[in-house]
Design a protein around this motif. Structure first.
Motif, PDB file in Angstrom:
ATOM      1  N   HIS A 342      50.662  22.474   0.317  1.00  0.00           N
ATOM      2  CA  HIS A 342      50.584  23.526   1.328  1.00  0.00           C
ATOM      3  C   HIS A 342      49.894  22.981   2.592  1.00  0.00           C
ATOM      4  O   HIS A 342      48.880  22.288   2.483  1.00  0.00           O
ATOM      5  N   PHE A 344      48.016  24.306   4.683  1.00  0.00           N
ATOM      6  CA  PHE A 344      46.627  24.759   4.793  1.00  0.00           C
ATOM      7  C   PHE A 344      45.678  23.786   4.078  1.00  0.00           C
ATOM      8  O   PHE A 344      44.580  23.500   4.552  1.00  0.00           O
ATOM      9  N   ASP A 345      46.110  23.279   2.916  1.00  0.00           N
ATOM     10  CA  ASP A 345      45.275  22.334   2.160  1.00  0.00           C
ATOM     11  C   ASP A 345      45.093  21.021   2.934  1.00  0.00           C
ATOM     12  O   ASP A 345      44.000  20.457   2.968  1.00  0.00           O
ATOM     13  N   THR A 359      47.238  24.260  11.541  1.00  0.00           N
ATOM     14  CA  THR A 359      48.131  24.529  10.412  1.00  0.00           C
ATOM     15  C   THR A 359      48.548  25.984  10.478  1.00  0.00           C
ATOM     16  O   THR A 359      47.857  26.803  11.065  1.00  0.00           O
ATOM     17  N   GLY A 360      49.694  26.277   9.877  1.00  0.00           N
ATOM     18  CA  GLY A 360      50.151  27.658   9.842  1.00  0.00           C
ATOM     19  C   GLY A 360      51.522  27.799  10.461  1.00  0.00           C
ATOM     20  O   GLY A 360      52.265  26.813  10.573  1.00  0.00           O
ATOM     21  N   HIS A 361      51.834  29.012  10.897  1.00  0.00           N
ATOM     22  CA  HIS A 361      53.185  29.243  11.432  1.00  0.00           C
ATOM     23  C   HIS A 361      53.221  29.096  12.949  1.00  0.00           C
ATOM     24  O   HIS A 361      54.263  29.256  13.562  1.00  0.00           O
TER      25      HIS A 361
ATOM     26  N   CYS B  51      46.371  34.748   7.174  1.00  0.00           N
ATOM     27  CA  CYS B  51      47.298  34.273   8.176  1.00  0.00           C
ATOM     28  C   CYS B  51      48.021  33.040   7.643  1.00  0.00           C
ATOM     29  O   CYS B  51      49.146  32.772   7.948  1.00  0.00           O
ATOM     30  N   GLN B  52      47.324  32.250   6.819  1.00  0.00           N
ATOM     31  CA  GLN B  52      47.845  30.934   6.452  1.00  0.00           C
ATOM     32  C   GLN B  52      48.266  30.816   4.998  1.00  0.00           C
ATOM     33  O   GLN B  52      49.369  30.433   4.698  1.00  0.00           O
ATOM     34  N   SER B  53      47.344  31.112   4.078  1.00  0.00           N
ATOM     35  CA  SER B  53      47.754  31.011   2.680  1.00  0.00           C
ATOM     36  C   SER B  53      47.829  32.407   2.084  1.00  0.00           C
ATOM     37  O   SER B  53      47.119  33.312   2.489  1.00  0.00           O
ATOM     38  N   ASP B  73      49.317  30.208  -2.851  1.00  0.00           N
ATOM     39  CA  ASP B  73      50.261  29.112  -2.616  1.00  0.00           C
ATOM     40  C   ASP B  73      49.547  27.849  -2.133  1.00  0.00           C
ATOM     41  O   ASP B  73      50.134  26.775  -2.085  1.00  0.00           O
ATOM     42  N   ALA B  74      48.249  27.953  -1.801  1.00  0.00           N
ATOM     43  CA  ALA B  74      47.500  26.759  -1.384  1.00  0.00           C
ATOM     44  C   ALA B  74      46.463  26.428  -2.457  1.00  0.00           C
ATOM     45  O   ALA B  74      45.782  27.316  -2.969  1.00  0.00           O
ATOM     46  N   ASN B 119      42.282  32.755   5.428  1.00  0.00           N
ATOM     47  CA  ASN B 119      42.928  32.279   4.202  1.00  0.00           C
ATOM     48  C   ASN B 119      43.009  33.376   3.139  1.00  0.00           C
ATOM     49  O   ASN B 119      43.371  33.121   2.012  1.00  0.00           O
TER      50      ASN B 119
END
Lengths: 405, 141
Positions: A342, A344-345, A359-361, B51-53, B73-74, B119
């Motif tokens: 992912h 984000f990780d 990171t992100g959309h 917003c992200q995970s 998902d993260a 997150n």
């Protein structure tokens, strides 16, 4: 003159700091650029020596501030090759400029009129038009993109009809870095009588457009993307368009005469500049343009291209790394993912190593939906970044991959 | 075990790591070992949107205690979820409502609970507490 990146880095005080125990590697330039000392000094000088409200006072400070502010408008005019200074409207940023135009068109559109936007727009160039469509009954149509992240121009041509009133595209995609063929888009749109707004938020730091030869009807940009402060930007509109659009906000500064029966509006650009503006920001926007000219846009573009090529080839050496946005014409933006991990990780681990990526959309969910991914890691380079920093990014991504898989 | 004991246990467990690398490796391991929420429960109404995970959280009552299961998902987010579940799952609604989360700070993961991190973890804790309030209300009526 050769491009001395080490000397340039000296101009940016923030580049000296460390993050999480490592020297900062700032690769989030597409979100906002860092500020050189002379832009910071310019803001300090305004507040410490000639802070006053503009356009209204007869006293010396007010006149000095007014002159500096109007001087900045002229710098913007000159930089973007705009015919008249009054075609430059100070805004709070790109989003404000887009909303100003979208709002103005509320009274000019009819039900069934069509608006085209590209599939790679930032949310700020989608939502205002959706709102405009809701208000007017106009229809929003989307110019699709292909797997490489390029607009499909054949479809664009088919979408253009006599119903098309407005076309909105970004010059450069914030999530992918694609440079869109705006010359062609403007020419073809004009053939059916549609007006074109170019969102320059992601291009203004890399490409110096000539708005007159481009023949754009509107162009918007933000100072903070080009080494200037946040909270200030510019809207260019052709005079005939700006005269046609109604004022966006009412208030001081934008009036000619006020009685309780009727108000007559001021001429351009004041008609669109209600209230006390971001004076320090506007003046510093001018200082940022001066700074970029000293470095030179051609030198900036050449150096950033070099960085982009180097970073692309180094990152692609990492197994399982995929780059999104592989158009031949790109600015220095690399959006990528590692297989099975992912974004984000990855962002979390590289941040721990002192590297700032996004990171992100990236406020472009339709692009992520297109690729069926939750987001990407985006590294965006500026002329003050170095190849050594690219190497640190590559190492950090490798480290993240090792830890996360 | 009480929430307080579990928190102390975690603080001790995390104090073994000298640097952030080891700590994150441990979180990633915890993430990998987290029993997944059943796929049938990964529905939109269980989704806490950061917003992200993404974070899915499911709660049910068993013998007076709330059992939480969750997924993300993260993987780093998942690791931190595992920590939260270890502390808050299988506890009574009253204990969950009263529990504080300062142990997160003490184990050096505070940055993940800042609202700007986006997150979904802050919302997850809030959601856990909301479940506790809801289950408690059910019990008393």
């Amino acid at each position: 003159m050769s491009f001395d990146v080490q000397k340039i880095r000296e101009d940016f005080p923030i580049l000296k700091r460390s993050v999480n125990g490592y020297p900062l590697v700032y690769l989030d330039n597409a979100a906002t650029s860092q500020k050189p000392q002379e832009v910071i000094d310019c803001i300090v000088a305004y507040y410490s020596t000639y802070n006053a409200n503009i356009h209204r006072g007869v006293h010396t400070l007010s006149q000095e501030a007014t002159e500096a502010y109007e001087e900045a408008r002229k710098k913007i005019q000159k930089h973007f090759h705009i015919q008249y200074p009054e075609e430059v409207i100070f805004t709070s940023g790109t989003t404000h400029g887009i909303n100003l135009v979208a709002n103005g068109f509320s009274s000019l559109l009819n039900e069934g009129d069509e608006i085209l936007v590209s599939a790679m727009e930032h949310h700020s160039n989608i939502v205002p038009w959706q709102m405009l469509c809701e208000r007017t009954g106009a229809i929003l149509k989307v110019i699709p993109m292909n797997e490489k992240g390029e607009l499909v121009m054949e479809v664009f041509e088919n979408l253009l009809t006599e119903k098309t009133q407005l076309v909105f595209v970004n010059h450069v995609s914030n999530a992918l870095g694609t440079i869109n063929p705006i010359e062609e888009i403007i020419q073809k749109s004009h053939k059916v009588g549609a007006a074109v707004l170019i969102d320059g938020a992601q291009s203004c730091a890399h490409i110096k457009p000539n708005l007159q030869t481009l023949d754009a009807d509107f162009y918007v940009a933000s100072a903070h993307k080009m080494c200037g402060p946040t909270g200030v930007g510019m809207l260019y509109g052709k005079k005939e368009w700006l005269e046609k659009l109604p004022p966006y906000q009412g208030g001081g500064e934008m009036i000619k005469e006020v009685t309780f029966e009727k108000t007559t509006y001021a001429g351009l650009p004041h008609k669109f500049e209600a209230g006390t503006p971001n004076i320090a920001g506007g003046i510093a926007f001018g200082a940022a343009i001066d700074y970029l000219h000293k470095i030179g846009f051609e030198a900036i573009a050449n150096y950033e291209n070099e960085l982009l090529e180097y970073a692309t080839s180094e990152l692609l050496k990492i197994k399982g790394l995929k780059i999104y946005g592989t158009s031949k014409k790109k600015t220095s933006v690399i959006s990528f993912n590692l297989e099975g991990i992912h974004p984000f990780d990855i962002g979390t681990i590289v941040d721990k190593l002192g590297i700032a990526v996004r990171t992100g959309h990236h406020c472009a969910q339709p692009i992520m939906d297109f690729y069926k991914i939750p987001g990407t890691v985006r590294a965006s380079f500026s002329f003050y970044n170095t190849k050594e920093e690219v190497d640190r990014l590559v190492k950090a991504v490798q480290k993240a991959q090792m830890m996360l898989s | 075990m009480t929430i307080a004991t579990l928190q102390e246990e975690l603080i001790e467990e995390f104090s073994l790591f000298d640097d952030w690398l080891d700590k994150y490796e441990h979180i990633i391991e915890l993430g990998k070992s987290l029993p997944l929420i059943e796929d049938t429960l990964k529905t939109d109404d269980k989704l806490i949107k950061g917003c992200q995970s993404k974070v899915w959280l499911h709660a049910e009552m068993k013998e007076g205690n709330i059992i939480f299961t969750a997924d993300s998902d993260a993987i780093i987010t998942k690791g931190i979820i595992a920590v939260l579940i270890r502390v808050f799952s299988n506890q009574t609604p009253e204990e969950i409502i009263q529990a504080d989360t300062s142990f997160i700070d003490e184990i050096g993961l505070k940055e993940h609970l800042s609202p700007t991190r986006a997150n979904g973890l802050v919302s997850m804790i809030k959601q856990m507490k909301l479940y506790a309030v809801a289950f408690q209300a059910q019990k008393t009526t």
